[in-house]
Scaffold this active site. Structure first.
Site, PDB file in Angstrom:
ATOM      1  N   ASP A   1      73.827  67.514  75.776  1.00 15.93           N
ATOM      2  CA  ASP A   1      74.076  67.884  74.362  1.00 15.93           C
ATOM      3  C   ASP A   1      75.761  67.562  74.151  1.00 15.93           C
ATOM      4  O   ASP A   1      76.601  67.970  74.941  1.00 15.93           O
ATOM      5  CB  ASP A   1      73.956  69.262  74.172  1.00 15.93           C
ATOM      6  CG  ASP A   1      74.282  69.532  73.044  1.00 15.93           C
ATOM      7  OD1 ASP A   1      73.551  69.615  71.853  1.00 15.93           O
ATOM      8  OD2 ASP A   1      75.202  70.492  73.011  1.00 15.93           O
TER       9      ASP A   1
ATOM     10  N   GLU B   1      70.718  62.890  72.341  1.00 11.72           N
ATOM     11  CA  GLU B   1      70.246  63.199  70.704  1.00 11.72           C
ATOM     12  C   GLU B   1      70.562  61.936  70.165  1.00 11.72           C
ATOM     13  O   GLU B   1      71.497  61.093  70.340  1.00 11.72           O
ATOM     14  CB  GLU B   1      71.073  64.323  70.316  1.00 11.72           C
ATOM     15  CG  GLU B   1      71.047  65.645  70.879  1.00 11.72           C
ATOM     16  CD  GLU B   1      71.935  66.687  70.231  1.00 11.72           C
ATOM     17  OE1 GLU B   1      71.599  67.369  69.274  1.00 11.72           O
ATOM     18  OE2 GLU B   1      73.039  66.554  70.600  1.00 11.72           O
TER      19      GLU B   1
ATOM     20  N   ASP C   1      74.739  75.485  74.399  1.00 10.40           N
ATOM     21  CA  ASP C   1      74.811  74.036  74.544  1.00 10.40           C
ATOM     22  C   ASP C   1      73.999  73.670  75.670  1.00 10.40           C
ATOM     23  O   ASP C   1      73.282  72.777  75.610  1.00 10.40           O
ATOM     24  CB  ASP C   1      76.262  73.649  74.528  1.00 10.40           C
ATOM     25  CG  ASP C   1      76.996  73.436  73.661  1.00 10.40           C
ATOM     26  OD1 ASP C   1      76.297  73.586  72.501  1.00 10.40           O
ATOM     27  OD2 ASP C   1      78.244  73.506  73.830  1.00 10.40           O
TER      28      ASP C   1
END
Length: 439
Positions: free
Chosen positions: A198, A282, A380
């Site tokens: 992340d 991501e 996170d």
């Protein structure tokens, strides 16, 4: 809609190309030659882009092959083009062709005299020779430049494929692309290991294993000095020698920041891919996320100052550079890097899957609001675990290996009235189109 992914595993038996960057120590004559070569390449790039845009406006297609042929004719009409090696100019047209295929002809940028950092590439590695002169110095023989000394800061470690000369923060740099003999393994040393990463503005990278990677890239003193230089820059006259000195000082500070960020991303990526066979990121649209919200005079933006601060934080953490470092380091370990849809990863509980806006109480605190669950951990880390779980839904977005339009996809008809490359206003201007071309 299935989320997109990008795989960097090249398969077994594929040799790896890597870069070696060194700082050059040029004589005054060699420095002038490098500036001359870069200016000629800039003129060729802008002229080629101008021709491509005019050709596209007529509904036709232009590619590298006819432009390279016209470049040979233009060199007979404009002798100043002959100062640079022919294969360097041809490589400029190849780079332009690739940029137009990847991004579109009208989205490729002009190479501005004021904003573009001078650079050019020697594509023929067989024409270059490297010798080591001592513990700290080496030299490389380049076409038309001769022997050029450089700081031997690391071993070469392979056969040279190409060399790129660029100007960075007051120094000329040579980047040698070498084939170092390494081969991408067919399988990772620890198969079956997966990690989610992340990326954030508070911490650069947080893994699903609970590891936090972050560091400051600029010191307090450097930030203070850079701010003062920005204030002086805003008060200086455009085009003045004083402004040029201020810009040089700002670039010197920012170069150290960029080097630290690159070093951090490289080391972090090496640690991650060494321990994991699959890395999940991501699929962030960083360019759109860091776009300005200033708007226009008719429709001014909202919360512009807050958005500007967010944009700076995103760019400072080097999200895209970390992604590039991961894909590069993965070639040596056989790691696969995929990108998944980031939707709801920060709101979904990694323990029970419950999704709610209230789950994330603050930037760092995640607490599941499901009465049955109540799971709590760092926000996170929770998002990174959701990314790791979503890896099974990632699909390849690479398709075939072709990039952009095929060279055979030209319109059937031929456009009329097209100006040859050598008849462009940039070439007709001759020596006025570039900064320095010698006596």
């Amino acid at each position: 809609m299935a989320p997109a992914s990008v795989s960097t595993s090249l398969g077994g038996g594929v040799s790896v190309l890597s870069g070696r960057r060194y700082r050059l120590e040029l004589t005054a004559e060699q420095a002038n030659q490098c500036q001359e070569f870069a200016d000629i390449c800039r003129a060729v790039w802008n002229t080629g882009l101008e021709q491509r845009r005019e050709y596209r406006r007529r509904g036709a297609w232009m590619n590298y092959v006819p432009q390279a042929a016209e470049l040979a004719d233009a060199k007979r009409d404009h002798p100043w083009l002959g100062a640079a090696p022919s294969h360097v100019l041809q490589q400029t047209l190849r780079d332009l062709d690739r940029a137009c295929r990847e991004h579109g002809t009208f989205k490729v940028r002009w190479r501005s005299k004021a904003r573009w950092a001078p650079s050019f590439r020697f594509p023929a590695g067989n024409l270059m020779t490297v010798e080591r002169l001592g513990r700290k110095w080496g030299r490389v023989k380049l076409p038309k430049l001769g022997w050029v000394r450089f700081r031997w800061s690391r071993p070469l470690g392979g056969e040279i494929r190409s060399a790129t000369i660029s100007w960075k923060s007051g120094h000329w740099i040579v980047s040698l692309l070498v084939e170092d003999g390494a081969v991408t393994p067919e399988q990772h040393a620890i198969p079956g290991t997966t990690v989610g990463i992340d990326r954030g503005v508070k911490t650069a990278a947080v893994t699903s294993d609970g590891e936090f990677y972050d560091r400051p890239f600029i010191t307090v003193g450097e930030a203070r000095r850079y701010r003062r230089l920005q204030q002086r820059h805003s008060r200086s006259a455009p085009g003045s020698a004083n402004r040029a000195k201020i810009v040089a000082a700002m670039n010197k500070i920012m170069a150290r920041v960029v080097d630290r960020r690159g070093d951090f991303c490289t080391q972090t990526a090496a640690r991650i891919v060494r321990k994991n066979a699959l890395v999940v990121l991501e699929d962030l649209k960083i360019l759109s996320m860091s776009a300005s919200s200033a708007g226009t005079l008719a429709e001014p933006g909202r919360r512009v100052a807050q958005k500007r601060g967010l944009n700076r934080a995103i760019l400072d953490k080097g999200w895209h550079r970390l992604e590039l470092a991961l894909t590069s380091a993965a070639r040596y370990t056989g790691t696969t890097v995929v990108k998944v849809n980031p939707a709801y990863t920060s709101q979904r509980c990694s323990a029970c899957g419950f999704v709610s806006e209230g789950n994330r109480e603050s930037q760092a605190v995640f607490r599941c609001k499901n009465p049955v669950c109540g799971h709590a951990e760092h926000a996170d880390v929770n998002a990174a675990k959701n990314l790791r779980r979503a890896a099974g839904h990632a699909v390849s977005a690479c398709g075939d290996l072709g990039i952009g339009r095929s060279a055979k996809q030209e319109p059937v008809g031929r456009a009329t009235g097209r100006k040859p490359l050598g008849e462009s206003p940039s070439f007709r201007a001759g020596r006025k189109s570039i900064r320095r071309l010698g006596p």
